[in-house]
Structure formats: structure tokens, C-alpha cells
Design an enzyme around this catalytic site. Sequence first.
Site, mmCIF file in Angstrom:
data_model
loop_
_atom_site.group_PDB
_atom_site.id
_atom_site.type_symbol
_atom_site.label_atom_id
_atom_site.label_comp_id
_atom_site.label_asym_id
_atom_site.label_seq_id
_atom_site.Cartn_x
_atom_site.Cartn_y
_atom_site.Cartn_z
ATOM 1 N NE ARG A 14 0.479 2.921 5.505
ATOM 2 C CZ ARG A 14 0.729 2.610 4.249
ATOM 3 N NH1 ARG A 14 1.664 3.238 3.559
ATOM 4 N NH2 ARG A 14 0.039 1.657 3.635
ATOM 5 C CG ASP A 15 -0.930 4.185 0.821
ATOM 6 O OD1 ASP A 15 -0.353 5.024 0.128
ATOM 7 O OD2 ASP A 15 -0.893 2.967 0.577
ATOM 8 C CG HIS A 18 2.922 7.828 0.666
ATOM 9 N ND1 HIS A 18 4.264 7.882 0.946
ATOM 10 C CD2 HIS A 18 2.538 6.556 0.968
ATOM 11 C CE1 HIS A 18 4.684 6.697 1.388
ATOM 12 N NE2 HIS A 18 3.646 5.875 1.422
ATOM 13 C CB SER A 168 3.403 -1.238 -3.959
ATOM 14 O OG SER A 168 3.549 -2.184 -2.954
ATOM 15 C CG HIS A 197 -2.423 -1.945 0.251
ATOM 16 N ND1 HIS A 197 -2.713 -1.063 1.273
ATOM 17 C CD2 HIS A 197 -1.655 -1.234 -0.627
ATOM 18 C CE1 HIS A 197 -2.157 0.119 1.024
ATOM 19 N NE2 HIS A 197 -1.505 0.046 -0.118
ATOM 20 C CG HIS A 199 -1.688 1.969 -4.509
ATOM 21 N ND1 HIS A 199 -1.676 3.242 -3.994
ATOM 22 C CD2 HIS A 199 -1.120 1.181 -3.565
ATOM 23 C CE1 HIS A 199 -1.116 3.238 -2.794
ATOM 24 N NE2 HIS A 199 -0.760 1.989 -2.499
ATOM 25 C CE1 TYR A 288 7.121 -0.146 -2.963
ATOM 26 C CE2 TYR A 288 7.345 2.022 -1.987
ATOM 27 C CZ TYR A 288 7.244 0.660 -1.865
ATOM 28 O OH TYR A 288 7.263 0.114 -0.635
HETATM 29 C C1 LIG Z 1 6.482 2.886 1.616
HETATM 30 C C2 LIG Z 1 5.460 2.037 2.240
HETATM 31 C C3 LIG Z 1 4.335 1.828 1.260
HETATM 32 O O1 LIG Z 1 3.616 3.040 1.079
HETATM 33 C C4 LIG Z 1 3.471 0.704 1.747
HETATM 34 C C5 LIG Z 1 2.296 0.576 0.867
HETATM 35 O O2 LIG Z 1 1.213 1.035 1.179
HETATM 36 C C6 LIG Z 1 2.449 -0.051 -0.452
HETATM 37 O O3 LIG Z 1 3.488 -0.672 -0.734
HETATM 38 O O4 LIG Z 1 1.508 0.086 -1.253
HETATM 39 MN MN LIG Z 2 0.004 1.543 -0.552
#
Ligand SMILES: CC[C@H](O)CC(=O)C(=O)O
Ligand SMILES: [Mn+2]
Length: 344
Positions: A14-15, A18, A168, A197, A199, A288
Site C-alpha cells: 500500500r504505502d 507510492h 506522514s 506509522h 516514515h 507529505y
Molecule cells: C495518501 C495516503 C498516505 O500515503 C497515507 C499514509 O501512509 C501517510 O499519511 O503516511
Molecule cells: Mn505513509
Amino acid sequence: MKKKSIQITDVTLRDGMHAVKHQFSVDDVREIASKLDQLGVSHIEVTHGDGLGGSTIQYGFSKEKEEDLLKAARESIRRAKLTALLLPGIGTVEDMVRAKEIGVETIRIATHCTEADISEQHMKEAKRLGLEAVGFLMMSHMVSANVLVEEAKKMESYGADVVYIVDSAGAMLPEEAGEKVSALRQALSDEVEVGFHAHHNLGLSIANSFAAIDAGASRIDCSLAGLGAGAGNTPLEVFAAAAEKHGIDTGVDIYGAMDAAEDVVKPKMIRPVQIDRVSLTMGYAGVYSSFLLHAFRAAEQFGVDARDILVELGKRKVVGGQEDMIVDVALEIKKKKHTLSTTK
Ligand SMILES: CC[C@H](O)CC(=O)C(=O)O
Ligand SMILES: [Mn+2]
């Protein structure tokens, strides 16, 4: 001492979408989902990077139909819960109903961190359908712990089983991750779990996830080889190994995760998922992570530095759904450069 147990939601499919411009095929999904299932993660998330209904001109088209990707995952998973992400406004209640019919068991409803109220309809419907419902507060670095508590309590009142702090932009430091998770843990009822979650844009995904667990999070997101937006997510194989040393039981086969990261996922990357000058700028400027490839494209198209675009987006506090601003900002920077060079 008794080990702390946590559940891992894997977001490679899912992620990670991207990072591969949403181009995973049905065969890729089969291969990765069955590997993840054997590795012992508790949840496997599969959708376009921007969730159900994300395959559009604004966010980039998927290689295959959403339904086919979900069906392939369903056929490949025996133990883990099949999970889908949904951003109200991109995905609809109808998308969620279809996902449930295919066999999705957990739905994660993502909103900007100050807009939990737009999850009400989807969250209530998810519970009515018998789905596990997870609230996902994106860009959580932008507001205080108190604001996140208010928003998380709204999600709790709509029936959320879990609420996530979502970094995010990969902009948080461990103290902040710990403080925000701890605030939610104290404010929500014991029946509602707290998740985190991360990054990796500032190189802190593992440290932040540990801080979150120490503060009471019981759900953590990871992906194989860190495949994800920006500098990627918390790498599953690294997290599982480090977690064992930290006294955390993840239930993940550590050698198996190392092998799957190197032999299955890394060869599928279209560019290395890493901390480089641009992904690092995202963490630094609080932008983001999913804007990374859009920013590269705009920088190339208009002959400007992607970092200048990101810093400007950070100043303007641009959030998910405003991808069109990336081009606007790139164009403005180009015009400014041109004006400066002609007035010299
Ligand atoms: C666009 C949705 C986004 O990728 C959700 C997410 O994983 C995040 O905000 O980190
Ligand atoms: Mn993400």
C-alpha cells in the site's frame, strides 16, 4: 521480564505502491502477500498508495484493477488480516462494501489530523459491516498532542477499534512520537488500541516506533525493505531484529523478513528507497512523503530544485489531496528565477 507483544501491519503493498508509482501487478501482490503471511505479520494492507479509489489522474493510475489486486491478496493470505486503506473523499462507502465482499477484514480510515469528523460515516458503516475499524490521523506532526487527543476521541466515538498517530512527513523526533502516543493512550478507553506509522525521512523510523511502543502503542506499521513513500516506512526486517533486542515480541520470522526484503522487494524497486537530499528535505520541512515522486517530476519539468519546491510546500502547510500545488509551486519558483535572471 515478560516480553511486550505488538501487532505489525505491513504496508509494502500500500504505502510501497507510492514508491513504485502504483505499478505492482497481480503477480507481485500474490508473491509479496504470501511471503508476508508466512513471515507472521498480523495485518497486510493492499491498495493504491492513496487507498481505495486512489487510481486517478490526480494520484496516478494503478497498473491493475483494485478489485483484482485485492482478490489476488485474498487468495494468498491464510493467517494475516487483509487490510485496506480508505481516505474519505477519495474512497467511498461503496468501495468499502466491495472490499468487504472480496474479503477485506480491516479498514483503515485516514483523515488529515484535524479532520477526524469526516471519518464518521465510513467508520460507522465499517462497524456495521463487521470490519475492524482503524482511524489514521495523517500529518500528526502538524498539531499538538491535545489536538490529536480531541480528534482521536472523535474516532473512538464513531467506533474505532484502533487509532493511529501517523508521521506522514517523517518529521517527528522520538520524544514527540512518545508524547503523542502517550497522550492518546491515556485519553482513550482500554478497548481502543493506539498505533504508530512512521516514515524514515530523518532516519528515525525505528527509534520513533520504539518510543511509540514504550508509550503504549500496540500496533506498528512496517514494510519490507522500507518500501514506501519518501525515504520509506519502518523496514520490517530491521524493526523485527531490533525489536527482539528491545524485548518486544513481533511474531515475525527475522531471517525470513531479511530474505524477502533483499530477494523479493528490492529487485522490484524502480529507484532506491532511501534517505537522499530530497527525501531528507521532506522530513526537515514537514512535507507529505507521498509527494516525493510528484516533486521529482515537477522539478525536472520546470528545471528547478525539488528541495525548493518541498520547502515552499512545507511553509504553506500543504496536505494530502493538494498534489496539484506541487506543479503550481514549481512554476512559481521557475518564474521567480526567470525574473531574477532577466533583471540582473
Ligand atoms: C495518501 C495516503 C498516505 O500515503 C497515507 C499514509 O501512509 C501517510 O499519511 O503516511
Ligand atoms: Mn505513509
